[in-house]
Design a protein around this motif. Structure first.
Motif, PDB file in Angstrom:
ATOM      1  N   MET A   4     -12.796  -7.855  62.417  1.00 10.14           N
ATOM      2  CA  MET A   4     -14.127  -8.734  62.461  1.00 10.14           C
ATOM      3  C   MET A   4     -14.489  -8.610  60.848  1.00 10.14           C
ATOM      4  O   MET A   4     -15.079  -9.575  60.420  1.00 10.14           O
ATOM      5  CB  MET A   4     -15.063  -8.129  63.158  1.00 10.14           C
ATOM      6  CG  MET A   4     -14.636  -8.421  64.695  1.00 10.14           C
ATOM      7  SD  MET A   4     -15.172  -7.403  66.023  1.00 10.14           S
ATOM      8  CE  MET A   4     -14.512  -5.831  65.233  1.00 10.14           C
TER       9      MET A   4
ATOM     10  N   PHE B 279      -8.714  -6.569  73.938  1.00  7.12           N
ATOM     11  CA  PHE B 279      -9.350  -6.699  72.629  1.00  7.12           C
ATOM     12  C   PHE B 279      -9.721  -5.287  72.535  1.00  7.12           C
ATOM     13  O   PHE B 279     -10.803  -4.622  73.058  1.00  7.12           O
ATOM     14  CB  PHE B 279     -10.183  -7.773  72.381  1.00  7.12           C
ATOM     15  CG  PHE B 279     -10.876  -7.740  71.081  1.00  7.12           C
ATOM     16  CD1 PHE B 279     -10.313  -8.575  70.100  1.00  7.12           C
ATOM     17  CD2 PHE B 279     -12.004  -7.054  70.665  1.00  7.12           C
ATOM     18  CE1 PHE B 279     -10.494  -8.738  68.856  1.00  7.12           C
ATOM     19  CE2 PHE B 279     -12.334  -7.154  69.384  1.00  7.12           C
ATOM     20  CZ  PHE B 279     -11.552  -7.932  68.312  1.00  7.12           C
TER      21      PHE B 279
ATOM     22  N   VAL C 264     -11.776  -2.850  69.476  1.00  6.02           N
ATOM     23  CA  VAL C 264     -12.333  -2.878  68.453  1.00  6.02           C
ATOM     24  C   VAL C 264     -12.189  -1.362  67.907  1.00  6.02           C
ATOM     25  O   VAL C 264     -13.122  -1.054  66.941  1.00  6.02           O
ATOM     26  CB  VAL C 264     -13.742  -3.321  68.391  1.00  6.02           C
ATOM     27  CG1 VAL C 264     -13.847  -4.656  68.575  1.00  6.02           C
ATOM     28  CG2 VAL C 264     -14.722  -2.619  69.280  1.00  6.02           C
ATOM     29  N   GLY C 265     -11.862  -0.427  68.461  1.00  4.73           N
ATOM     30  CA  GLY C 265     -11.747   0.863  68.048  1.00  4.73           C
ATOM     31  C   GLY C 265     -13.391   1.401  68.503  1.00  4.73           C
ATOM     32  O   GLY C 265     -14.083   0.749  69.280  1.00  4.73           O
ATOM     33  N   HIS C 266     -13.298   2.808  68.316  1.00  9.77           N
ATOM     34  CA  HIS C 266     -14.803   3.521  69.004  1.00  9.77           C
ATOM     35  C   HIS C 266     -15.833   3.710  67.712  1.00  9.77           C
ATOM     36  O   HIS C 266     -16.710   3.385  67.783  1.00  9.77           O
ATOM     37  CB  HIS C 266     -14.310   4.698  69.560  1.00  9.77           C
ATOM     38  CG  HIS C 266     -15.557   5.110  70.411  1.00  9.77           C
ATOM     39  ND1 HIS C 266     -15.821   4.574  71.387  1.00  9.77           N
ATOM     40  CD2 HIS C 266     -15.976   6.167  70.140  1.00  9.77           C
ATOM     41  CE1 HIS C 266     -17.029   5.350  72.081  1.00  9.77           C
ATOM     42  NE2 HIS C 266     -17.216   6.328  71.281  1.00  9.77           N
ATOM     43  N   GLU C 267     -15.274   4.331  66.814  1.00 14.99           N
ATOM     44  CA  GLU C 267     -15.986   4.686  65.555  1.00 14.99           C
ATOM     45  C   GLU C 267     -15.865   3.725  64.686  1.00 14.99           C
ATOM     46  O   GLU C 267     -14.877   3.170  64.514  1.00 14.99           O
ATOM     47  CB  GLU C 267     -15.301   6.092  64.973  1.00 14.99           C
ATOM     48  CG  GLU C 267     -15.059   7.203  66.157  1.00 14.99           C
ATOM     49  CD  GLU C 267     -16.552   7.454  66.595  1.00 14.99           C
ATOM     50  OE1 GLU C 267     -17.745   7.565  66.035  1.00 14.99           O
ATOM     51  OE2 GLU C 267     -16.684   7.598  68.193  1.00 14.99           O
ATOM     52  N   ALA C 268     -16.801   3.821  63.795  1.00 16.27           N
ATOM     53  CA  ALA C 268     -16.741   3.021  62.521  1.00 16.27           C
ATOM     54  C   ALA C 268     -15.094   3.275  61.722  1.00 16.27           C
ATOM     55  O   ALA C 268     -14.911   4.254  61.873  1.00 16.27           O
ATOM     56  CB  ALA C 268     -18.136   3.395  61.511  1.00 16.27           C
ATOM     57  N   HIS C 269     -15.028   2.245  61.128  1.00 17.11           N
ATOM     58  CA  HIS C 269     -13.498   2.099  60.384  1.00 17.11           C
ATOM     59  C   HIS C 269     -12.280   2.244  61.155  1.00 17.11           C
ATOM     60  O   HIS C 269     -11.230   2.124  60.775  1.00 17.11           O
ATOM     61  CB  HIS C 269     -13.685   3.393  59.619  1.00 17.11           C
ATOM     62  CG  HIS C 269     -14.941   3.577  58.613  1.00 17.11           C
ATOM     63  ND1 HIS C 269     -15.214   2.331  57.542  1.00 17.11           N
ATOM     64  CD2 HIS C 269     -15.928   4.137  58.284  1.00 17.11           C
ATOM     65  CE1 HIS C 269     -16.044   2.745  56.979  1.00 17.11           C
ATOM     66  NE2 HIS C 269     -16.631   3.979  57.324  1.00 17.11           N
TER      67      HIS C 269
ATOM     68  N   MET D 201     -17.686 -13.277  66.991  1.00 12.92           N
ATOM     69  CA  MET D 201     -16.460 -13.416  65.762  1.00 12.92           C
ATOM     70  C   MET D 201     -16.634 -15.028  65.093  1.00 12.92           C
ATOM     71  O   MET D 201     -16.352 -14.905  63.921  1.00 12.92           O
ATOM     72  CB  MET D 201     -15.233 -13.265  66.443  1.00 12.92           C
ATOM     73  CG  MET D 201     -14.946 -11.965  66.722  1.00 12.92           C
ATOM     74  SD  MET D 201     -13.960 -11.367  68.110  1.00 12.92           S
ATOM     75  CE  MET D 201     -14.351 -12.619  69.173  1.00 12.92           C
TER      76      MET D 201
ATOM     77  N   SER E 181     -19.517  -8.362  62.206  1.00 18.05           N
ATOM     78  CA  SER E 181     -19.068  -7.621  61.101  1.00 18.05           C
ATOM     79  C   SER E 181     -20.400  -7.456  60.206  1.00 18.05           C
ATOM     80  O   SER E 181     -20.585  -6.252  59.450  1.00 18.05           O
ATOM     81  CB  SER E 181     -17.919  -8.433  60.216  1.00 18.05           C
ATOM     82  OG  SER E 181     -18.723  -8.653  58.928  1.00 18.05           O
TER      83      SER E 181
ATOM     84  N   ARG F 241     -24.253   0.722  58.208  1.00 17.74           N
ATOM     85  CA  ARG F 241     -23.713   1.440  57.230  1.00 17.74           C
ATOM     86  C   ARG F 241     -24.730   1.352  56.151  1.00 17.74           C
ATOM     87  O   ARG F 241     -25.162   2.431  55.497  1.00 17.74           O
ATOM     88  CB  ARG F 241     -22.369   0.825  56.589  1.00 17.74           C
ATOM     89  CG  ARG F 241     -21.382   1.353  57.539  1.00 17.74           C
ATOM     90  CD  ARG F 241     -19.808   0.916  56.966  1.00 17.74           C
ATOM     91  NE  ARG F 241     -19.519  -0.477  56.970  1.00 17.74           N
ATOM     92  CZ  ARG F 241     -18.860  -1.016  58.033  1.00 17.74           C
ATOM     93  NH1 ARG F 241     -18.227  -0.243  58.758  1.00 17.74           N
ATOM     94  NH2 ARG F 241     -18.382  -2.272  57.932  1.00 17.74           N
TER      95      ARG F 241
ATOM     96  N   ASP G 260     -24.750   5.404  61.657  1.00 14.68           N
ATOM     97  CA  ASP G 260     -23.483   5.447  62.155  1.00 14.68           C
ATOM     98  C   ASP G 260     -23.311   4.863  63.712  1.00 14.68           C
ATOM     99  O   ASP G 260     -24.360   4.529  64.100  1.00 14.68           O
ATOM    100  CB  ASP G 260     -23.010   6.771  62.399  1.00 14.68           C
ATOM    101  CG  ASP G 260     -21.515   7.183  62.451  1.00 14.68           C
ATOM    102  OD1 ASP G 260     -20.852   6.124  62.495  1.00 14.68           O
ATOM    103  OD2 ASP G 260     -20.930   8.191  62.670  1.00 14.68           O
ATOM    104  N   TYR G 261     -22.230   4.538  64.155  1.00 14.16           N
ATOM    105  CA  TYR G 261     -22.316   3.760  65.307  1.00 14.16           C
ATOM    106  C   TYR G 261     -20.854   4.208  66.159  1.00 14.16           C
ATOM    107  O   TYR G 261     -19.809   4.475  65.438  1.00 14.16           O
ATOM    108  CB  TYR G 261     -22.339   2.356  65.399  1.00 14.16           C
ATOM    109  CG  TYR G 261     -21.125   1.529  64.448  1.00 14.16           C
ATOM    110  CD1 TYR G 261     -21.135   1.633  63.118  1.00 14.16           C
ATOM    111  CD2 TYR G 261     -19.886   1.355  65.098  1.00 14.16           C
ATOM    112  CE1 TYR G 261     -20.021   0.993  62.396  1.00 14.16           C
ATOM    113  CE2 TYR G 261     -18.692   0.839  64.671  1.00 14.16           C
ATOM    114  CZ  TYR G 261     -18.860   0.723  63.091  1.00 14.16           C
ATOM    115  OH  TYR G 261     -17.714   0.103  62.481  1.00 14.16           O
ATOM    116  N   SER G 262     -20.825   3.884  67.559  1.00  9.51           N
ATOM    117  CA  SER G 262     -19.490   3.797  68.120  1.00  9.51           C
ATOM    118  C   SER G 262     -19.780   2.487  69.051  1.00  9.51           C
ATOM    119  O   SER G 262     -20.661   2.320  69.637  1.00  9.51           O
ATOM    120  CB  SER G 262     -19.352   5.468  69.001  1.00  9.51           C
ATOM    121  OG  SER G 262     -20.511   5.266  69.637  1.00  9.51           O
ATOM    122  N   ILE G 263     -18.804   1.871  69.355  1.00  8.86           N
ATOM    123  CA  ILE G 263     -18.621   0.881  70.187  1.00  8.86           C
ATOM    124  C   ILE G 263     -18.355   1.241  71.465  1.00  8.86           C
ATOM    125  O   ILE G 263     -17.179   1.779  71.860  1.00  8.86           O
ATOM    126  CB  ILE G 263     -17.629  -0.430  69.647  1.00  8.86           C
ATOM    127  CG1 ILE G 263     -17.990  -0.798  68.214  1.00  8.86           C
ATOM    128  CG2 ILE G 263     -17.667  -1.513  70.551  1.00  8.86           C
ATOM    129  CD1 ILE G 263     -17.393  -1.757  67.621  1.00  8.86           C
TER     130      ILE G 263
ATOM    131  N   VAL H 195     -14.478  -9.788  74.522  1.00  7.80           N
ATOM    132  CA  VAL H 195     -14.608 -11.248  73.707  1.00  7.80           C
ATOM    133  C   VAL H 195     -14.274 -12.174  74.755  1.00  7.80           C
ATOM    134  O   VAL H 195     -14.284 -13.475  74.244  1.00  7.80           O
ATOM    135  CB  VAL H 195     -13.506 -11.001  73.050  1.00  7.80           C
ATOM    136  CG1 VAL H 195     -13.781 -10.263  71.646  1.00  7.80           C
ATOM    137  CG2 VAL H 195     -11.989 -10.680  73.533  1.00  7.80           C
TER     138      VAL H 195
END
Lengths: 413, 413, 413, 413
Positions: free
Chosen positions: A14, A38, A40-45, D14, D20, D27, D32-35, D40
């Motif tokens: 993204m 899909f 997107v991971g859980h944590e930033a980065h 997206m 994004s 940031r 901070d975040y968690s998804i 999608v």
């Protein structure tokens, strides 16, 4: 839709807008898709990854779509085995050839994976087999195809990796703690300087691409200082940069003062043709330096410091200088021979040579494009991955600051 | 053609292309001409002069043409006496009014010549008579016309002088002996620095005009250093420069890092509106500085160094800051009140305010326009006389270099 | 100053700013001057003429200055006789060679004047003598010099004519009576159409130079219509225009819809390389048309209408197409062979090929440069004489309007 | 991190790169975040949605971050109730005020949701309660805040909707079946024409924003035809457009022919000031039309067709015309009063007024920005949602084609 395949892609999908481009591609090629998973991971980065089923009307359409998607780093879930076909004509790839990206690519043959040795855009892949059975896979530009070469066709057995921001983009990340009063231009210069130092410390070579604007903007002293301090290993340029630099050295023409509203100073200017004629008489730039004809400037510094340069001609050239490749395909070959160990690339004030260089540079080489024209920066630096950084600024002042940063005893004029 | 008049013009007619513009004007206005004499001087640098008979269909047409030509510094051989008419309505000039240039102008009344006190473009001329019979002639913008004012009509009795390159352009002449290896950008910075020092030494004031790009380009520290060192007497700007500067100070927003491909960062950015609201709560920028709300930045430096600024609003402003003139005509009046003793003007990265300032500055004030956009530089610096110098470069790096040149202890960040 | 010579120049000296450039040249070359006579004519439209004594430190300096001045149309009052020297090396002009302009030039040998057959910028002049004593003078580019050729050296015996506005510029003059409500863009299109018709009626050929932007801007139908209607005799272009046109024909790629903020669509786009490979397989564009591989588009129209094209490569080319000259010097030779009877030249959306073409076109050929980028238009159209006209506009809409103007049955899509 | 909140966002996350930007915002604000979840969709065109837990150091930081995220259409999972605070000073919002977007927004008070009546960027939200207890929520620009107003603070109780591509962007979607040989420029013109017709058929008003370039580019006849045919309901412009149009009508000045390399024709041009003075004498543009002083042009057409226009001044204005709002804040109010029923907005060749209009237009109004300068198009059309379409082209040729498309009997000149 009669044919389908499941593909996957991993990365900062993204951040880079890559997923949206992938879906656009599928639509553009008349295909359809469903997104199976899909993440997107859980944590930033955390990187994200997607698994997508793509469909097309028939298998040839599907293969073309899959090849297209691989230019985005989208690989088949079941990669299969690469297929090859012999080139039947010199200079022509077989139908259905796999069209390359400049991303890291590997090819699976007989169950083994082979890294593509020299990733480059818009080429074919040739499978080379030594007498002892050793295999290699290389990119081959269309014009270098020889009849009988085994060329990869279709998208099977190929895997492409999009570089992670960590691997490439770090050179360009904003440093943590850059406070409110930092100066962005200075920050950018310092980031570039750091990237250059890192590449040099890692034993990599520094490649420059430059246009005549470098001379006009008065950056000759800064550039010479960078050459002398070891921050220029190779230079790619055209006839114009070298001629203007030498004209400047021979005649002291104050071309440089005509900056600003770029005037068409080059043509009709007899100093220009006399400079060309003088070097043609010498036989080469190096000979003109050796004979004491040229005693200063960028080309002089490169020659005396034994640095390499590749000058490739264009249809608008006068002369040209004897060192210039007048055949552009031969010029491209000479450029390819120089990019092997490049670890950092700086592109200054030239769209033509920057795009040409960008085409043959692997995606793993960080590149910086500096130009006062935003459209050049966009074209060169917006390469679909995070390998490039564009800086819209004055190349003269940028190089002055870069020399101040990198060369300890560099004096402001 | 029924009406004719003989005019003359003196100056560096060919260097500046002025004669060709004069002849174009005559054609554009449907007139005709014959050149009676033309003297280009004998030696280099001699001024040239021409005497031309212009013809038009009738006297009103001729008068309009003559007034047009005076904007080029073309005067009647027999100037005659100025005629005036009373303004019959406030805010409206009488028919046939003389439309001014920003060149040095004098007006003949009852056989005596009076210098126009404040040359400015596109105004009328008002004749003021004191009770004791003392006369003065001033420009008056249309919006400041009062009923009953005596306004000059027609072209008679008016003489306009085009500045000689010697008087104005010297600040911009290439220094003799600038050798081949001089760096043009550095040369330009040094010329500007010299011009600023000369103006200051001559007791003149230094006027700046700046857009928000100065903040985005990271030039706040350089600009602040120039303010503290006494190289900024007045600043003309809009709401955006001041707000971005204050936002930067309050929130440390790294707006500045978003340079390059200029993004529309301003709107939708709540820091921006919060900064505006904060200063509106304080009542003024000066009060916010006094109260310790704003502790750094350009506006802070101007307030603490007791320098003047005029902020004039535009239709796209948020807020605006309490110091902003929301009425543009009142804003223009405030700007006019600041230009009296200006000896040098620097315009940085703003087209709107630069053009506005150029309109009210006399032609005798040297001005430098720095912008990365060539079209802005062209519009501002190409003023039909040699008073302006345009520099197409990065305002961030330019100001950094200028601070290094002018402020002894300025440290590169 | 030890050496002097009296020169004269005639023409619309002030309209074109030419006199001011002449005086600048003298100063730039370290010379001095006095103006002996200057006659600007009496009535409007009379040409002006000047006689100037120029001085330099020594004769070699004077000769170089005189050669420089001839590029401005300044000739020696006493032209003398041309001197020649033999070329001692292939590809190198003898020292002191006369550097040409693209203006009409004649050379005096043994008391007779010979017209230079093919004026071109930045070349030498070669004196050819037939066995029967017949003499000819031609320009020779540096790269085509053969050892033993008799090359003109110094400025003696040479006369150069600046074209009068009447001879060239008429195509661009505002028509009389263009009223207030005329549409400038429409006026410009009509002027260009008129110029093209006049050139064709005079038996001259129409030369086009075009970049890939013509395809992207959706102008293929308009261009094809102009080819079919006989308004395109020759096309100069690079690999990109022809490839994009053919790709468009083969794949219907909607590249054209990606206009606006020009994206780097070309690279990484596998359609592009497949189109190249397809034509390479055919062997030539003409063969691909003949074989029914390419059935539409600009290149198809040129082939079927038996029009000529010269495609010259550049360092950034993929492929290239088999018709492309990969050697730029050979490409220039092919271009030179095409310019002989050209009576009008249109340059569309390409800086590289437009500048290259401008260099080899005689000053007597009117040229129009259309580009959305002002800097390209400036570089190409600002040629020091009034032969060029630049139009900053959208090449897609311009060609649409031009086809509506010139092709009776052209339908708006 | 001490404070957290769960938010959600739905849409084409997206395609528009919105996700994004959201993560970048978090940031940038030091959060901070968690998804938690990310969906999608499965098929193409399904919208995607995400649920994200955001964390910040403390509650005030969190609130600011949440408010920031709402400008991206990110809402709290548990919206809660809106809180308000009274404005303590006129023209100043209370601390912690909610800063608006131009997206559709609703506010929850006492358990009920209220639509914000007039979405606009960078404002506060005022809660109005009628005597009968009826509640309304409106945006209020900072300068219109009255002491005592109840202003929404914090991010609770607010929900923002990002427009779906279906609702807005359809006007800009490439029509299905647009084949290979379609002309992109013609396609774009037709799409704009269709969007205008649809808006008109839906009973919506058509708003235009135009700069003086419309006059210079020769588009007056096309624009007048569009006014007469009912395709212009309101015009927003500055003093320059109206003055140039009227000057053109009064004097037939062929300003329009000076297109191309935009010259600073406006100033020093006495026609310009005479036109201004003439209308000031009349008292208003409408009066000048009524009195027969102005008999043609854009302003004449608007007056005679009884269409509305809002002219807002700028610091660079001469005059100005009597109809011009010299106070920019009053001008903004007049503009706000015009946007109520606008269903389509066309912005032609002006950055200043286009940005100003974009700020006050709800996100639901499609807008098209046409300019030859890519940076203007980028700034205006890149609005973070898909409501805008930028077209980099020549405004003169664009309007000509648009008139041909929309006005049945429009004749090419």
């Amino acid at each position: 839709m009669g044919a389908s395949e499941t593909v996957e892609v991993t990365g900062h999908l993204m951040d880079s807008g890559i997923l949206s481009r992938i879906l656009d591609d599928i639509r553009d090629y008349g295909g359809d898709y469903s997104i199976d998973t899909f993440d997107v991971g859980h944590e930033a980065h955390d990187p994200s990854s997607a698994r997508i089923t793509v469909r097309a009307d028939d298998d040839p359409s599907l293969q073309r779509l899959l090849m297209r998607l691989q230019t985005r780093g989208v690989n088949q879930l079941d990669p299969g085995e690469a297929m090859t076909a012999p080139a039947d004509l010199a200079g022509v790839l077989p139908d259905g050839f796999y069209s390359t990206t400049n991303l890291e690519t590997r090819v699976r043959v007989d169950g083994s994976w082979y890294d593509v040795e020299n990733p480059e855009m818009d080429c074919g892949l040739v499978l080379l087999e030594a007498a002892d059975g050793g295999r290699r896979v290389r990119t081959v530009p269309m014009s270098d195809v020889e009849a009988g070469m085994r060329i990869v066709v279709g998208a099977s057995g190929i895997q492409v990796s999009v570089p992670s921001p960590e691997s490439v983009g770090d050179a360009f990340a904003p440093a943590p703690g850059e406070g409110a009063y930092e100066k962005p231009q200075a920050v950018l210069v310092r980031q570039v300087a750091d990237g250059m130092r890192q590449a040099r410390d890692a034993g990599k070579r520094l490649l420059w691409v430059a246009g005549p604007g470098v001379v006009h903007a008065g950056a000759v002293p800064a550039f010479v200082a960078l050459v002398r301090a070891g921050f220029v290993d190779s230079l790619f340029a055209g006839n114009a940069l070298a001629t203007h630099d030498i004209e400047f050295s021979l005649y002291g023409t104050s071309l440089g003062l005509d900056l600003g509203l770029a005037q068409g100073v080059e043509h009709g200017h007899e100093h220009h043709v006399r400079a060309l004629n003088t070097i043609r008489r010498s036989g080469s730039i190096a000979k003109a330096v050796e004979d004491g004809v040229v005693t200063s400037g960028i080309m002089h510094a490169l020659v005396t410091e034994k640095k390499r340069f590749v000058l490739v001609g264009s249809v608008r050239d006068d002369g040209p200088l004897p060192d210039v490749y007048t055949d552009v395909i031969e010029g491209q070959r000479a450029m390819r021979a120089e990019v092997a160990d490049v670890g950092y690339c700086l592109m200054m004030a030239t769209q033509l040579h920057s795009v040409a260089t960008g085409n043959i540079l692997p995606a793993t080489v960080p590149l910086v494009c500096v130009d006062i024209n935003p459209s050049t920066v966009t074209k060169v630096a917006d390469r679909g991955s995070n390998q490039g950084r564009g800086i819209v600024t004055d190349v003269g002042l940028f190089l002055e600051q870069l020399a101040l940063e990198l060369v300890p005893d560099y004096q402001r004029s």
